[in-house]
Design a protein around this motif. Structure first.
Motif, PDB file in Angstrom:
ATOM      1  N   GLN A  67      -0.034   5.003  -0.909  1.00 16.78           N
ATOM      2  CA  GLN A  67       1.394   4.707  -1.035  1.00 16.78           C
ATOM      3  C   GLN A  67       1.794   4.804  -2.502  1.00 16.78           C
ATOM      4  O   GLN A  67       1.929   3.801  -3.204  1.00 16.78           O
ATOM      5  N   HIS A  85      -5.624   1.929   2.158  1.00 22.17           N
ATOM      6  CA  HIS A  85      -6.257   1.312   1.003  1.00 22.17           C
ATOM      7  C   HIS A  85      -7.171   2.339   0.338  1.00 22.17           C
ATOM      8  O   HIS A  85      -7.471   3.398   0.898  1.00 22.17           O
ATOM      9  N   GLN A 112      -4.046  -9.127  -0.204  1.00 19.45           N
ATOM     10  CA  GLN A 112      -2.896  -9.087  -1.105  1.00 19.45           C
ATOM     11  C   GLN A 112      -2.308  -7.679  -1.191  1.00 19.45           C
ATOM     12  O   GLN A 112      -1.087  -7.494  -1.149  1.00 19.45           O
ATOM     13  N   ASP A 113      -3.193  -6.681  -1.292  1.00 24.50           N
ATOM     14  CA  ASP A 113      -2.731  -5.295  -1.339  1.00 24.50           C
ATOM     15  C   ASP A 113      -2.047  -4.902  -0.034  1.00 24.50           C
ATOM     16  O   ASP A 113      -1.039  -4.176  -0.031  1.00 24.50           O
ATOM     17  N   TYR A 114      -2.600  -5.361   1.079  1.00 26.27           N
ATOM     18  CA  TYR A 114      -1.988  -5.078   2.379  1.00 26.27           C
ATOM     19  C   TYR A 114      -0.577  -5.653   2.453  1.00 26.27           C
ATOM     20  O   TYR A 114       0.369  -4.980   2.910  1.00 26.27           O
ATOM     21  N   THR A 115      -0.422  -6.869   1.980  1.00 23.06           N
ATOM     22  CA  THR A 115       0.913  -7.491   1.972  1.00 23.06           C
ATOM     23  C   THR A 115       1.882  -6.667   1.147  1.00 23.06           C
ATOM     24  O   THR A 115       3.042  -6.461   1.544  1.00 23.06           O
ATOM     25  N   ARG A 116       1.416  -6.179   0.002  1.00 21.47           N
ATOM     26  CA  ARG A 116       2.264  -5.353  -0.862  1.00 21.47           C
ATOM     27  C   ARG A 116       2.641  -4.046  -0.166  1.00 21.47           C
ATOM     28  O   ARG A 116       3.810  -3.628  -0.202  1.00 21.47           O
ATOM     29  N   LEU A 117       1.677  -3.390   0.468  1.00 20.01           N
ATOM     30  CA  LEU A 117       1.937  -2.125   1.152  1.00 20.01           C
ATOM     31  C   LEU A 117       2.935  -2.304   2.297  1.00 20.01           C
ATOM     32  O   LEU A 117       3.854  -1.496   2.471  1.00 20.01           O
ATOM     33  N   ARG A 118       2.762  -3.353   3.071  1.00 22.65           N
ATOM     34  CA  ARG A 118       3.672  -3.587   4.197  1.00 22.65           C
ATOM     35  C   ARG A 118       5.051  -4.027   3.736  1.00 22.65           C
ATOM     36  O   ARG A 118       6.053  -3.730   4.387  1.00 22.65           O
ATOM     37  N   ARG A 119       5.106  -4.724   2.608  1.00 21.96           N
ATOM     38  CA  ARG A 119       6.408  -5.126   2.086  1.00 21.96           C
ATOM     39  C   ARG A 119       7.210  -3.898   1.645  1.00 21.96           C
ATOM     40  O   ARG A 119       8.422  -3.815   1.865  1.00 21.96           O
ATOM     41  N   ALA A 120       6.515  -2.943   1.051  1.00 16.60           N
ATOM     42  CA  ALA A 120       7.184  -1.720   0.610  1.00 16.60           C
ATOM     43  C   ALA A 120       7.625  -0.852   1.777  1.00 16.60           C
ATOM     44  O   ALA A 120       8.634  -0.146   1.691  1.00 16.60           O
TER      45      ALA A 120
END
Length: 325
Positions: A67, A85, A112-120
Motif C-alpha cells: 500500500q 504486509h 499495528q500495521d494492519y490497523t494502519r492499512l485498513r484505516r487507509a
C-alpha cells in the motif's frame, strides 16, 4: 476488470473464482501466466508503480500489493485486489549493513500495521504471508523464536487473509526434505489458529530454486496442491523463481513440462472452484485407510456434494469412505 475479486474479508466475490497466484513476477509476463491458469499476482518488485499497474490492467490481472502512494492513488481501481504486509515477518530480520540477523518482527507491530492499512482503505483485505515456521517448528530461520509456534495466533490478528510457505522437495533439512505432508500441516495449523474465520492460502514449489538439480516433479506439485486444498486452503501462490546457478525470475515459464503440468492443475482447480470455495461439511466424510494417512473433505454447492481426498504419503492405499447424512 470491472469489479474487485474479493470482498473486504478476503472472500471471492464470485464463487467461480478461486485465487491461483504467482509470487513477485514482472507484469510483462502476465498474459503468459494467464494462459497457464493464473488469475492473480502477489507482490510487485519495488512497486506497485503506475507502469506496473497499467500493465496488469491491460492484461486483466488483479494484484495483491504493498500500500504505497501509487497504489493508494488507484484506490478505486479493481486491479488492486488486496494489500499485503512485508513478507515473512515471523522470520529473523536482517540487520542493515551485513551485521547478521535480529529477532522477528513482533506480532503487535504487525497488528499495528494492519490497523494502519485498513484505516487507509477499509474496502480491501490485507494478506499476511508467513514463513515455514508455520509448519516446521524447528526452523532455524526464526532465530530466537525458533520452536515457538505459540507466536502465530498473535500474528494472525493482523490480517484478513493468512498465508505461508514451505517447500519440502527442495528443503535442506532432513526433517522436512521430501515430506510433502508439511504443506498440509501448515494449512491445517493456520485454519486452526484462525479458528476457520479467515481465508488461508499457501505457497507451492515448482522450480529448482537452489540450482542443485532437485525440484518437485509434476506429480509432487499436484500432490502438494491437493494436500493443501483438502486441508482447507482457499488460495494458491506458485513460487516460480530460481536463484542458482543463475537467477531466473520466471523459471516456470522456461520449463515446458512443469508449465504444462501447472496449467492442467489450474484448469482442474478452476473447474472445481465453486466446491473449493464452499464451506466444509463438518464430519461429512471419513476416510479409513489402514497403514496410510488419507484425508478427505466433503463440499457442497447448489445441492451437489463432492468428496475430495488425498494420500499424505507416496505409498498406495486402499481407502473406504463413509458419508454421513
Amino acid at each position: 476488470m470491472k469489479v474487485r475479486v474479493f470482498n473486504a474479508a478476503g472472500v471471492p466475490a464470485d464463487a467461480a473464482y478461486f485465487p491461483v497466484a504467482v509470487w513477485l513476477q514482472d507484469p510483462r509476463n502476465a498474459q503468459r501466466y494467464k494462459s497457464a491458469g493464473i488469475n492473480l499476482y502477489v507482490g510487485l518488485w519495488k512497486g506497485p508503480t503506475e507502469e506496473q499497474l497499467a500493465a496488469l490492467t491491460k492484461a486483466g490481472m488483479p494484484v495483491v500489493c504493498d500500500q504505497n502512494a501509487a497504489g493508494l492513488a488507484r484506490s478505486g481501481d479493481p486491479v488492486i485486489a488486496a494489500w499485503m504486509h512485508g513478507d515473512e515477518p515471523d522470520n529473523a530480520q536482517e540487520i542493515p549493513g551485513g551485521k547478521g540477523y535480529g529477532p522477528p518482527i513482533l506480532p503487535e507491530v504487525i497488528v499495528q500495521d494492519y490497523t494502519r492499512l485498513r484505516r487507509a482503505d477499509p474496502t480491501r483485505p490485507v494478506l499476511l504471508n508467513l514463513g515455514q515456521g508455520v509448519a516446521f517448528d524447528n526452523y532455524i530461520g526464526r532465530g530466537v523464536r525458533r520452536n515457538h509456534p505459540e507466536d502465530y495466533p498473535a500474528y494472525l490478528k493482523g490480517c484478513d487473509i493468512a498465508s505461508f510457505d514451505i517447500y519440502p522437495v527442495v528443503h535442506e533439512s532432513p526433517e522436512v526434505t521430501g515430506k510433502l505432508e508439511f504443506v498440509a500441516r501448515g494449512v491445517e495449523r493456520l485454519t486452526q489458529w484462525t479458528e476457520r474465520r479467515k481465508p488461508v492460502w499457501n505457497c507451492i514449489e515448482c522450480t529448482d530454486m537452489h540450482g542443485v538439480g532437485r525440484k518437485a516433479t509434476p506429480a509432487q506439485v499436484r500432490s502438494e496442491v491437493w494436500m493443501a486444498l483438502v486441508r482447507g486452503s482457499r488460495g494458491l501462490i506458485y513460487f516460480v523463481h530460481q536463484f542458482k546457478p543463475v537467477f531466473k525470475e520466471s523459471a516456470l515459464l522456461a520449463d515446458p513440462e512443469m508449465l504444462a503440468a501447472v496449467t492442467a492443475i489450474n484448469q482442474q482447480v478452476r473447474e472445481l472452484a465453486p466446491f473449493l470455495n464452499s464451506p466444509d461439511q463438518p464430519e461429512g466424510v471419513t476416510a479409513a485407510a489402514p497403514g496410510s494417512p488419507v484425508i478427505a473433505v466433503l463440499r457442497e454447492y447448489r445441492g451437489v456434494s463432492c468428496v475430495f481426498a488425498v494420500n499424505l504419503t507416496p505409498q498406495p492405499a486402499s481407502v473406504a469412505f463413509t458419508l454421513k447424512n
